[in-house]
Design a protein around this motif. Structure first.
Motif, PDB file in Angstrom:
ATOM      1  N   CYS A   1      76.430  36.646  23.021  1.00 32.74           N
ATOM      2  CA  CYS A   1      77.299  37.824  22.933  1.00 32.74           C
ATOM      3  C   CYS A   1      77.745  38.054  21.498  1.00 32.74           C
ATOM      4  CB  CYS A   1      78.526  37.655  23.827  1.00 32.74           C
ATOM      5  SG  CYS A   1      78.192  37.731  25.583  1.00 32.74           S
ATOM      6  N   ARG A   2      78.204  36.990  20.843  1.00 30.85           N
ATOM      7  CA  ARG A   2      78.668  37.132  19.453  1.00 30.85           C
ATOM      8  C   ARG A   2      77.533  37.527  18.521  1.00 30.85           C
ATOM      9  NH1 ARG A   2      81.816  32.848  21.036  1.00 30.85           N
ATOM     10  NH2 ARG A   2      80.407  31.287  20.192  1.00 30.85           N
ATOM     11  N   GLY A   3      76.308  37.124  18.841  1.00 30.57           N
ATOM     12  CA  GLY A   3      75.155  37.452  18.006  1.00 30.57           C
ATOM     13  C   GLY A   3      74.572  38.827  18.284  1.00 30.57           C
ATOM     14  N   GLY A   4      75.138  39.548  19.240  1.00 36.52           N
ATOM     15  CA  GLY A   4      74.657  40.896  19.540  1.00 36.52           C
ATOM     16  C   GLY A   4      73.457  40.923  20.462  1.00 36.52           C
ATOM     17  N   HIS A   5      73.198  39.831  21.192  1.00 33.36           N
ATOM     18  CA  HIS A   5      72.032  39.760  22.069  1.00 33.36           C
ATOM     19  C   HIS A   5      72.355  40.107  23.521  1.00 33.36           C
ATOM     20  CE1 HIS A   5      69.906  38.106  18.711  1.00 33.36           C
ATOM     21  NE2 HIS A   5      70.758  37.102  18.620  1.00 33.36           N
ATOM     22  N   VAL A   6      73.594  40.501  23.784  1.00 36.25           N
ATOM     23  CA  VAL A   6      73.989  40.918  25.125  1.00 36.25           C
ATOM     24  C   VAL A   6      74.574  42.317  25.013  1.00 36.25           C
ATOM     25  CG1 VAL A   6      75.471  40.440  27.110  1.00 36.25           C
ATOM     26  CG2 VAL A   6      74.457  38.552  25.844  1.00 36.25           C
ATOM     27  N   ARG A   7      74.087  43.209  25.872  1.00 44.09           N
ATOM     28  CA  ARG A   7      74.598  44.590  25.902  1.00 44.09           C
ATOM     29  C   ARG A   7      75.016  44.929  27.314  1.00 44.09           C
ATOM     30  NH1 ARG A   7      73.614  47.790  21.541  1.00 44.09           N
ATOM     31  NH2 ARG A   7      72.370  46.851  19.896  1.00 44.09           N
TER      32      ARG A   7
ATOM     33  N   ASN B   1      75.865  48.236  29.521  1.00 42.29           N
ATOM     34  CA  ASN B   1      75.735  49.703  29.553  1.00 42.29           C
ATOM     35  C   ASN B   1      75.367  50.265  28.183  1.00 42.29           C
ATOM     36  OD1 ASN B   1      76.375  49.764  32.301  1.00 42.29           O
ATOM     37  ND2 ASN B   1      78.554  49.831  31.856  1.00 42.29           N
ATOM     38  N   GLY B   2      74.516  49.546  27.446  1.00 40.38           N
ATOM     39  CA  GLY B   2      74.014  50.016  26.160  1.00 40.38           C
ATOM     40  C   GLY B   2      74.865  49.644  24.964  1.00 40.38           C
ATOM     41  N   ASP B   3      76.076  49.138  25.161  1.00 42.39           N
ATOM     42  CA  ASP B   3      76.961  48.778  24.053  1.00 42.39           C
ATOM     43  C   ASP B   3      76.952  47.275  23.845  1.00 42.39           C
ATOM     44  OD1 ASP B   3      77.779  51.454  23.802  1.00 42.39           O
ATOM     45  OD2 ASP B   3      79.346  51.178  25.309  1.00 42.39           O
TER      46      ASP B   3
ATOM     47  N   PRO C   1      80.569  45.588  39.277  1.00 40.50           N
ATOM     48  CA  PRO C   1      79.347  45.968  39.992  1.00 40.50           C
ATOM     49  C   PRO C   1      78.855  47.352  39.562  1.00 40.50           C
ATOM     50  CG  PRO C   1      80.912  44.975  41.501  1.00 40.50           C
ATOM     51  CD  PRO C   1      81.616  45.145  40.186  1.00 40.50           C
ATOM     52  N   GLY C   2      77.547  47.454  39.337  1.00 43.58           N
ATOM     53  CA  GLY C   2      76.942  48.701  38.888  1.00 43.58           C
ATOM     54  C   GLY C   2      76.650  48.735  37.396  1.00 43.58           C
ATOM     55  N   ASP C   3      77.229  47.826  36.624  1.00 50.45           N
ATOM     56  CA  ASP C   3      76.984  47.783  35.176  1.00 50.45           C
ATOM     57  C   ASP C   3      75.588  47.239  34.900  1.00 50.45           C
ATOM     58  OD1 ASP C   3      79.479  48.752  34.588  1.00 50.45           O
ATOM     59  OD2 ASP C   3      80.325  46.817  33.973  1.00 50.45           O
ATOM     60  N   GLU C   4      74.947  47.787  33.850  1.00 54.01           N
ATOM     61  CA  GLU C   4      73.647  47.281  33.404  1.00 54.01           C
ATOM     62  C   GLU C   4      73.882  46.296  32.271  1.00 54.01           C
ATOM     63  OE1 GLU C   4      69.651  49.521  32.471  1.00 54.01           O
ATOM     64  OE2 GLU C   4      70.898  49.421  30.666  1.00 54.01           O
ATOM     65  N   VAL C   5      73.317  45.098  32.421  1.00 52.69           N
ATOM     66  CA  VAL C   5      73.464  44.048  31.405  1.00 52.69           C
ATOM     67  C   VAL C   5      72.083  43.732  30.867  1.00 52.69           C
ATOM     68  CG1 VAL C   5      74.229  41.697  30.957  1.00 52.69           C
ATOM     69  CG2 VAL C   5      75.488  43.111  32.592  1.00 52.69           C
ATOM     70  N   ARG C   6      71.937  43.768  29.534  1.00 54.62           N
ATOM     71  CA  ARG C   6      70.689  43.400  28.869  1.00 54.62           C
ATOM     72  C   ARG C   6      70.937  42.129  28.088  1.00 54.62           C
ATOM     73  NH1 ARG C   6      66.899  47.836  27.682  1.00 54.62           N
ATOM     74  NH2 ARG C   6      67.469  49.541  29.078  1.00 54.62           N
TER      75      ARG C   6
END
Length: 132
Positions: A31-37, A39-41, A51-56
């Protein structure tokens, strides 16, 4: 909603609980390294998911290599690590399948007759050709 049911959870805890990260520390570091998003942020470790959020999630494979991105949609909130069979039910995997691997014939190292034993440099070049 049942008594005690969660309405949101920290993204680092959720990613760890559903087994997308090997440890909570690895999830927080990603997360701190910017590898988790979410809903696109870009998500900080304390970003809340529902529930319903998109996690990358893009985690490292080791030796500094990043793996392919996993795209999941939150179905159920978890903050405690659960078995793999329960974890799979907590999200919907929308990761596209990897492209098919190209099968290429193995390269054959050919040395001219009478060249003698290969040098260390030659052996390394042969190993590179063979893909080792």
């Amino acid at each position: 909603m049942a008594v005690g049911e969660l309405t949101s959870a920290r993204v680092d805890a959720w990613v760890w609980a559903v087994r997308l990260a090997p440890s909570r520390t690895a999830a927080s570091t990603a997360c701190r390294g910017g590898h988790v998003r979410v809903n696109g942020d870009r998500a900080k470790p304390a970003t809340m998911v529902k529930p319903g959020d998109e996690v990358r999630v893009r985690l490292s494979r080791g030796r500094g290599e990043l793996s392919d991105e996993r795209i999941v949609v939150v179905r159920r909130l978890l903050v405690k690590r659960v078995s793999a069979s329960v974890a799979v039910e907590a999200y919907e995997d929308r990761t596209p399948p990897p492209p098919p691997r190209e099968e290429r014939p193995a390269a054959v190292a050919v040395r001219e007759r009478g060249m003698g034993r290969p040098t260390k440099r030659d052996r390394r070049a042969i190993e590179r050709l063979r893909g080792h």
